[in-house]
Design a protein around this motif. Structure first.
Motif, PDB file in Angstrom:
ATOM      1  N   ARG A 489       0.858  -1.198   0.000  1.00 55.49           N
ATOM      2  CA  ARG A 489       0.000   0.000   0.000  1.00 55.49           C
ATOM      3  C   ARG A 489       0.886   1.238   0.000  1.00 55.49           C
ATOM      4  O   ARG A 489       2.112   1.133   0.087  1.00 55.49           O
ATOM      5  N   GLU A 490       0.259   2.397  -0.083  1.00 54.53           N
ATOM      6  CA  GLU A 490       0.993   3.653  -0.212  1.00 54.53           C
ATOM      7  C   GLU A 490       1.914   3.885   0.981  1.00 54.53           C
ATOM      8  O   GLU A 490       1.628   3.474   2.112  1.00 54.53           O
ATOM      9  N   ALA A 491       3.037   4.576   0.703  1.00 61.53           N
ATOM     10  CA  ALA A 491       4.052   4.780   1.731  1.00 61.53           C
ATOM     11  C   ALA A 491       3.574   5.665   2.862  1.00 61.53           C
ATOM     12  O   ALA A 491       4.072   5.567   3.990  1.00 61.53           O
ATOM     13  N   SER A 492       2.580   6.529   2.601  1.00 59.70           N
ATOM     14  CA  SER A 492       2.102   7.455   3.633  1.00 59.70           C
ATOM     15  C   SER A 492       1.322   6.758   4.735  1.00 59.70           C
ATOM     16  O   SER A 492       1.045   7.370   5.773  1.00 59.70           O
ATOM     17  N   ARG A 493       0.982   5.496   4.534  1.00 57.74           N
ATOM     18  CA  ARG A 493       0.261   4.721   5.555  1.00 57.74           C
ATOM     19  C   ARG A 493       0.884   3.329   5.598  1.00 57.74           C
ATOM     20  O   ARG A 493       0.220   2.345   5.332  1.00 57.74           O
ATOM     21  N   ASN A 494       2.162   3.280   5.929  1.00 56.56           N
ATOM     22  CA  ASN A 494       2.886   2.026   5.808  1.00 56.56           C
ATOM     23  C   ASN A 494       4.008   1.968   6.832  1.00 56.56           C
ATOM     24  O   ASN A 494       4.239   2.913   7.588  1.00 56.56           O
ATOM     25  N   ILE A 495       4.699   0.856   6.843  1.00 55.82           N
ATOM     26  CA  ILE A 495       5.884   0.663   7.693  1.00 55.82           C
ATOM     27  C   ILE A 495       7.079   0.474   6.772  1.00 55.82           C
ATOM     28  O   ILE A 495       7.047  -0.373   5.872  1.00 55.82           O
ATOM     29  N   THR A 496       8.107   1.280   6.981  1.00 57.39           N
ATOM     30  CA  THR A 496       9.288   1.244   6.131  1.00 57.39           C
ATOM     31  C   THR A 496      10.475   0.702   6.922  1.00 57.39           C
ATOM     32  O   THR A 496      10.759   1.178   8.022  1.00 57.39           O
ATOM     33  N   LEU A 497      11.142  -0.309   6.353  1.00 55.11           N
ATOM     34  CA  LEU A 497      12.339  -0.880   6.974  1.00 55.11           C
ATOM     35  C   LEU A 497      13.551  -0.541   6.106  1.00 55.11           C
ATOM     36  O   LEU A 497      13.490  -0.667   4.878  1.00 55.11           O
ATOM     37  N   ARG A 498      14.635  -0.144   6.729  1.00 52.05           N
ATOM     38  CA  ARG A 498      15.886   0.176   6.036  1.00 52.05           C
ATOM     39  C   ARG A 498      16.933  -0.845   6.473  1.00 52.05           C
ATOM     40  O   ARG A 498      17.383  -0.837   7.625  1.00 52.05           O
TER      41      ARG A 498
END
Length: 545
Positions: A489-498
């Motif tokens: 789903r869109e990045a504005s409502r998501n979990i981002t892992l680096r």
């Protein structure tokens, strides 16, 4: 009274022996539940057991309201005492109304340390304990309007007391006042909203009660009865209770009666056209959660694997009644077609005290992450094994420990032979991977004779070794930190892992993710779900089934 067991005692009530159990109320307990667990609901004398329960526990003015931490005596068996005649029926007592109390003599009493109103009345007027009824205490409250709570008096206060005589002073006997708002059948939309709210808060970890009836006693006397399907109650772990008025049907005066009687009650009135998002926008502030960030302010976590969480609501809630322990909740309402966060990522965040709640869960579940077998590639015990594994992964043929003649002249009786750790051909060019340490002069001599040489002697960083091998072989790779969106789903409502590491493709065209990080199991499974084979270059690569 004599002790029967560590938590069971025998007490005498109304010329009967009652075996009781001392119990500390836990969160979620109900009287009927406690009775059922002890096999009391099937007893023929259930009504008598309930009556004795109230006699044993003066604080239980309402059997529908018990609170965590409260200690109560539960009657288990009742037996008459042998040889004691049944109590003779008393003649009905004369009742004096409030209007007739105008002629009752009053006296002032100054409160002393350790006093309570019941203690004062019992000792001063030799009043039988059974005469101190709720009506009598209500009368004391009316005679002393300056005392907000007659159960809380302090030394130095002056209290007005009616002088007790054998004529029982109490309010006229009336049916107990019960206030009930007009009930209406909920529309299908409101039924759906009630169900959705219940599911969301249950996933958060709170208790949602939307069946049966709520009985709320009032300080002024009487009680309010609410049908739970129209007025569900949210019992929070902090002790706060939120009444959700689904159709805005609860009169304001009734709301004021509840909140003025109970400091831990909150009431939210929803309009009939509100959806789940609107309702949560109104209910959540009354829960008095500690807000961490809004949808426009992501929550960022540092560490080996930096994480950025963006959700509809992010807040902290107490995970225990004491409030000393907290957990962070990320709450997102999924739009149609949006994917959910994999369980492995949820578990990874849960280890850091973050609960990921997404509603509703997709109807057609994809294979669970646990079903994805992690292909964990072990690099070997040293540099030699790592080089072998990488060459094999990319499909590069090679020979080990090859003797290469540099100079050979039989006429002059001398020659120079170099032992190569790995000999291979790259684009038709003879190449050597040296891990033993041939020395600068030999390496220079080999280059002069057209050999391509990769010197890895003394190199200990496995990720740098991999970087040099792939560069030497001419295999495309990406060494920048990799950013992954947990859900589709869109990045504005998501979990981002680096995640730091090197990605490249093996000879079969499959993706390899090489990293020095000791990946948590959930993250490793997440990468596997993303079709990566994990080449673990950590000092102690884990084993994941």
């Amino acid at each position: 009274m004599k002790e029967a067991e560590a938590d069971k005692r025998i007490q005498e009530v109304d010329n009967k022996k009652v075996l009781t159990e001392l119990y500390t109320v836990q969160k979620g307990d109900r009287i009927w539940q406690l009775f059922r667990e002890r096999g009391l609901l099937q007893k023929r004398n259930l009504a008598e057991l309930l009556a004795v329960l109230k006699r044993l526990n003066k604080s239980l003015t309402n059997l529908d309201l018990i609170y965590p931490g409260e200690k109560i005596l539960i009657p288990l068996t009742i037996e008459p005492i042998k040889g004691v005649p049944a109590a003779t029926q008393k003649a009905p007592e004369a009742i004096t109304s409030l209007e007739e109390l105008k002629n009752v003599k009053l006296e002032n009493y100054t409160v002393k340390k350790g006093d309570s109103l019941t203690k004062v009345v019992l000792e001063k007027y030799k009043m039988p304990p059974e005469k101190i009824t709720g009506e009598y205490l209500a009368l004391l409250a009316k005679l002393n309007p300056n005392i907000e709570d007659i159960n809380l008096i302090h030394p130095g206060q002056v209290v007005r007391l009616p002088i007790y005589s054998r004529q029982v002073v109490r309010l006229p006997v009336k049916p107990k006042k019960t206030i009930k708002p007009e009930g209406k059948v909920l529309s299908q939309t409101l039924e759906s909203l009630r169900h959705q709210l219940g599911e969301v808060f249950s996933m958060v970890g709170e208790e949602w009660v939307d069946s049966g009836e709520h009985f709320i006693p009032l300080k002024s006397g009487g009680q309010i009865r609410l049908k739970a399907d129209s007025f569900p109650v949210l019992n929070l772990s902090s002790g706060i209770r939120v009444i959700v008025d689904l159709s805005n049907a609860l009169p304001e005066r009734m709301s004021d009666l509840i909140t003025s009687s109970w400091k831990n009650y909150r009431i939210v009135h929803l309009s009939k056209n509100e959806d789940l998002r609107d309702a949560l926008d109104e209910v959540l502030p009354l829960c008095e959660y500690r807000q961490v960030s809004t949808s426009e302010e992501p929550l960022e976590l540092e560490g080996d694997i930096p994480v950025k969480i963006t959700a509809d609501w992010i807040f902290k809630r107490p995970s225990s009644l004491s409030g000393k322990e907290e957990e962070t909740v990320s709450l997102t309402l999924l739009k149609p077609g949006e994917g959910k966060t994999p369980e492995g990522v949820k578990n990874f965040l849960a280890a850091s005290g973050i609960k990921v709640v997404e509603y509703p869960p997709p109807k057609n579940e994809s294979p669970t992450q646990a079903s994805f077998k992690v292909d964990l590639i072990k690099p070997g015990a040293g540099v030699r094994e790592l080089v072998e594994n990488v060459l094999s992964l990319v499909g590069q043929s090679y020979n080990k420990d090859v003797e290469i003649p540099i100079y050979r002249d039989q006429k002059r009786d001398y020659n120079l032979i170099v032992r190569a750790d790995f000999f291979l051909r790259i684009g038709g060019r003879e190449s050597i991977v040296d891990i033993s340490g041939l020395g600068q002069e030999i390496t220079s001599l080999l280059k002069d004779h057209g050999f391509y040489v990769l010197a890895l002697a003394g190199e200990k960083d496995p990720l740098l070794i991999l970087f040099k091998i792939l560069t030497f072989l001419g295999v495309p790779f990406d060494a920048d930190p990799h950013v992954f969106l947990a859900a589709n789903r869109e990045a504005s409502r998501n979990i981002t892992l680096r995640i730091s590491g090197i990605t490249f493709r093996d000879s079969r065209g499959e993706d390899i993710f090489a990293t020095k990080l000791d990946l948590p199991e959930g993250v490793a499974r997440f990468l596997s779900q993303k079709s990566y084979h994990v080449l673990s270059l950590s000092p102690s690569p884990q084993t994941i089934e």
